[in-house]
Design a protein around this motif. Structure first.
Motif, PDB file in Angstrom:
ATOM      1  N   LYS A 256      29.312  41.569  29.797  1.00  0.00           N
ATOM      2  CA  LYS A 256      28.994  40.357  30.572  1.00  0.00           C
ATOM      3  C   LYS A 256      30.088  40.076  31.601  1.00  0.00           C
ATOM      4  O   LYS A 256      30.231  38.946  32.071  1.00  0.00           O
ATOM      5  CB  LYS A 256      28.827  39.137  29.650  1.00  0.00           C
ATOM      6  CG  LYS A 256      27.779  39.304  28.560  1.00  0.00           C
ATOM      7  CD  LYS A 256      26.389  39.399  29.129  1.00  0.00           C
ATOM      8  CE  LYS A 256      25.341  39.420  28.005  1.00  0.00           C
ATOM      9  NZ  LYS A 256      23.969  39.549  28.530  1.00  0.00           N
TER      10      LYS A 256
ATOM     11  N   GLU B 171      37.311  34.388  32.390  1.00  0.00           N
ATOM     12  CA  GLU B 171      36.803  33.649  33.550  1.00  0.00           C
ATOM     13  C   GLU B 171      36.816  34.541  34.795  1.00  0.00           C
ATOM     14  O   GLU B 171      37.750  35.327  35.001  1.00  0.00           O
ATOM     15  CB  GLU B 171      37.663  32.409  33.820  1.00  0.00           C
ATOM     16  CG  GLU B 171      37.592  31.351  32.732  1.00  0.00           C
ATOM     17  CD  GLU B 171      36.331  30.501  32.791  1.00  0.00           C
ATOM     18  OE1 GLU B 171      35.516  30.690  33.729  1.00  0.00           O
ATOM     19  OE2 GLU B 171      36.165  29.653  31.894  1.00  0.00           O
TER      20      GLU B 171
ATOM     21  N   HIS C 194      31.316  31.930  40.315  1.00  0.00           N
ATOM     22  CA  HIS C 194      31.870  32.349  39.022  1.00  0.00           C
ATOM     23  C   HIS C 194      30.760  33.049  38.248  1.00  0.00           C
ATOM     24  O   HIS C 194      29.685  33.309  38.790  1.00  0.00           O
ATOM     25  CB  HIS C 194      32.465  31.166  38.249  1.00  0.00           C
ATOM     26  CG  HIS C 194      31.465  30.164  37.775  1.00  0.00           C
ATOM     27  ND1 HIS C 194      31.717  29.314  36.720  1.00  0.00           N
ATOM     28  CD2 HIS C 194      30.199  29.855  38.193  1.00  0.00           C
ATOM     29  CE1 HIS C 194      30.674  28.530  36.519  1.00  0.00           C
ATOM     30  NE2 HIS C 194      29.750  28.838  37.397  1.00  0.00           N
TER      31      HIS C 194
ATOM     32  N   GLU D  38      28.458  33.199  34.595  1.00  0.00           N
ATOM     33  CA  GLU D  38      28.005  32.563  33.359  1.00  0.00           C
ATOM     34  C   GLU D  38      27.094  33.545  32.639  1.00  0.00           C
ATOM     35  O   GLU D  38      26.077  33.965  33.193  1.00  0.00           O
ATOM     36  CB  GLU D  38      27.246  31.265  33.651  1.00  0.00           C
ATOM     37  CG  GLU D  38      28.109  30.156  34.224  1.00  0.00           C
ATOM     38  CD  GLU D  38      27.313  28.888  34.497  1.00  0.00           C
ATOM     39  OE1 GLU D  38      26.098  28.868  34.184  1.00  0.00           O
ATOM     40  OE2 GLU D  38      27.892  27.930  35.031  1.00  0.00           O
ATOM     41  N   ASP D  39      27.476  33.934  31.439  1.00  0.00           N
ATOM     42  CA  ASP D  39      26.693  34.871  30.634  1.00  0.00           C
ATOM     43  C   ASP D  39      26.332  36.121  31.428  1.00  0.00           C
ATOM     44  O   ASP D  39      25.214  36.622  31.370  1.00  0.00           O
ATOM     45  CB  ASP D  39      25.435  34.191  30.104  1.00  0.00           C
ATOM     46  CG  ASP D  39      24.807  34.969  28.945  1.00  0.00           C
ATOM     47  OD1 ASP D  39      25.561  35.638  28.219  1.00  0.00           O
ATOM     48  OD2 ASP D  39      23.571  34.918  28.787  1.00  0.00           O
TER      49      ASP D  39
ATOM     50  N   ARG E  19      40.486  25.140  33.888  1.00  0.00           N
ATOM     51  CA  ARG E  19      39.893  25.933  32.806  1.00  0.00           C
ATOM     52  C   ARG E  19      40.954  26.505  31.862  1.00  0.00           C
ATOM     53  O   ARG E  19      40.739  27.519  31.202  1.00  0.00           O
ATOM     54  CB  ARG E  19      39.022  27.045  33.398  1.00  0.00           C
ATOM     55  CG  ARG E  19      37.864  26.482  34.211  1.00  0.00           C
ATOM     56  CD  ARG E  19      36.894  27.539  34.678  1.00  0.00           C
ATOM     57  NE  ARG E  19      35.803  26.931  35.426  1.00  0.00           N
ATOM     58  CZ  ARG E  19      34.768  27.597  35.935  1.00  0.00           C
ATOM     59  NH1 ARG E  19      34.680  28.902  35.766  1.00  0.00           N
ATOM     60  NH2 ARG E  19      33.824  26.966  36.612  1.00  0.00           N
TER      61      ARG E  19
END
Length: 287
Positions: A120, A158, A193, A195-196, A222
């Motif tokens: 991922k 991240e 960014h 996500e999953d 973060r």
């Protein structure tokens, strides 16, 4: 026996990294003109970026199934234990192909000890996961311990990045052509960014300096400054000067010195384009 770590070229680590005996590379494909290349093997990123600047359309495709099958067969025949940390399945079919090739090899070699992981992650976000796993393997960690650390790193990694020219994302279907045109006129820089495993727009910011400052702020928000021995990655699309400037900005506010800076490779760079800057870090206080 040292556990073999496998990664594809979307991890944007250097050729020197893959020269280690216990690390193997699976190159993705890059296509422009009438020729198909193997990322990091028969083409380098500077060639791709120059072609893009000249207006050529560069496309990519997943890694060769036959190459995977040959590598997996070799692992089985040598009785090795291996872990393949693959490019996000949301961005490439490489992970799914690897799973299929493992199944084919296991028909003749049922004792194949190969774990395939959908990271991922992308670019140096994937690279930091791979690099950490390789360090553990080199130090003799067990397969179970390495897999546990990989799972942790993936779940806390991240990805924060910006592109210099929206046109390249538009060509890849990431933003509309109208948005790219307006963004170019107004000097708008998108902040994105993941996500999953998917690329998600985060903000739109006017000006290069402001977007770099915002990347630094997002890292703070973060918890990127709280992790002990934080591993920070910065990858760039043929713009090392800006990558170093971002590193210095971070170092001014922290004691961190554990940085990895690399050029974004051909497979990822073909979609992001020259001038891309990406920042990677863990968002938790356990590195």
């Amino acid at each position: 026996m040292t556990i073999k770590i496998i990664a594809d070229s979307a991890c944007d680590l250097s050729k020197d990294f893959f020269n280690q005996e216990h690390v193997a590379l699976i190159p993705l494909k890059v296509l422009f003109g009438e020729t198909e290349y193997e990322d990091m093997v028969t083409i380098d990123s500077s060639t791709v970026y120059n072609a893009m600047r000249e207006g050529q359309v560069v496309k990519t495709s997943q890694a060769s199934p036959n190459m995977m099958k040959e590598l997996f067969t070799e692992i089985a025949e040598k009785g090795q234990t291996a872990i393949y940390i693959a490019f996000s399945s949301e961005l490439s079919g490489t992970y799914q192909t690897a799973v299929l090739m493992r199944q084919e090899v296991m028909e003749d070699h049922p004792n194949l000890d190969l774990t395939i992981i959908d990271s991922k992650c992308a670019s140096l976000g994937l690279g930091l996961v791979v690099k950490h796993a390789a360090e553990l393997a080199e130090n003799g960690s067990s397969k179970e311990d390495i897999l546990a650390q990989i799972a942790y790193d993936i779940s806390h990694m991240e990805h924060v990045f910006t592109v210099d020219n929206l046109d390249y994302l538009a060509r890849g279907g990431r933003v509309s052509k109208a948005s790219a045109f307006v963004g170019g006129l107004l000097n708008i820089k998108p902040l994105l960014h993941m996500e999953d495993g998917k690329l998600i727009p985060l903000e739109k910011i006017r000006g290069r300096k402001k977007v770099l400052r915002r990347m630094f702020e997002v890292m703070k928000e973060r918890n990127g400054f709280t992790a002990k021995n934080q591993r920070v990655g910065i990858s760039h699309g043929d713009d090392e000067v800006t990558a170093i400037a971002l590193q210095e900005m971070i170092q001014e506010s922290s004691d961190n010195s554990n940085f990895t800076i690399t050029t974004i490779g051909s497979a990822v760079g073909a979609h992001a384009g020259p001038g891309t800057i990406a920042l990677f870090f863990l968002n938790d206080d356990k590195a």
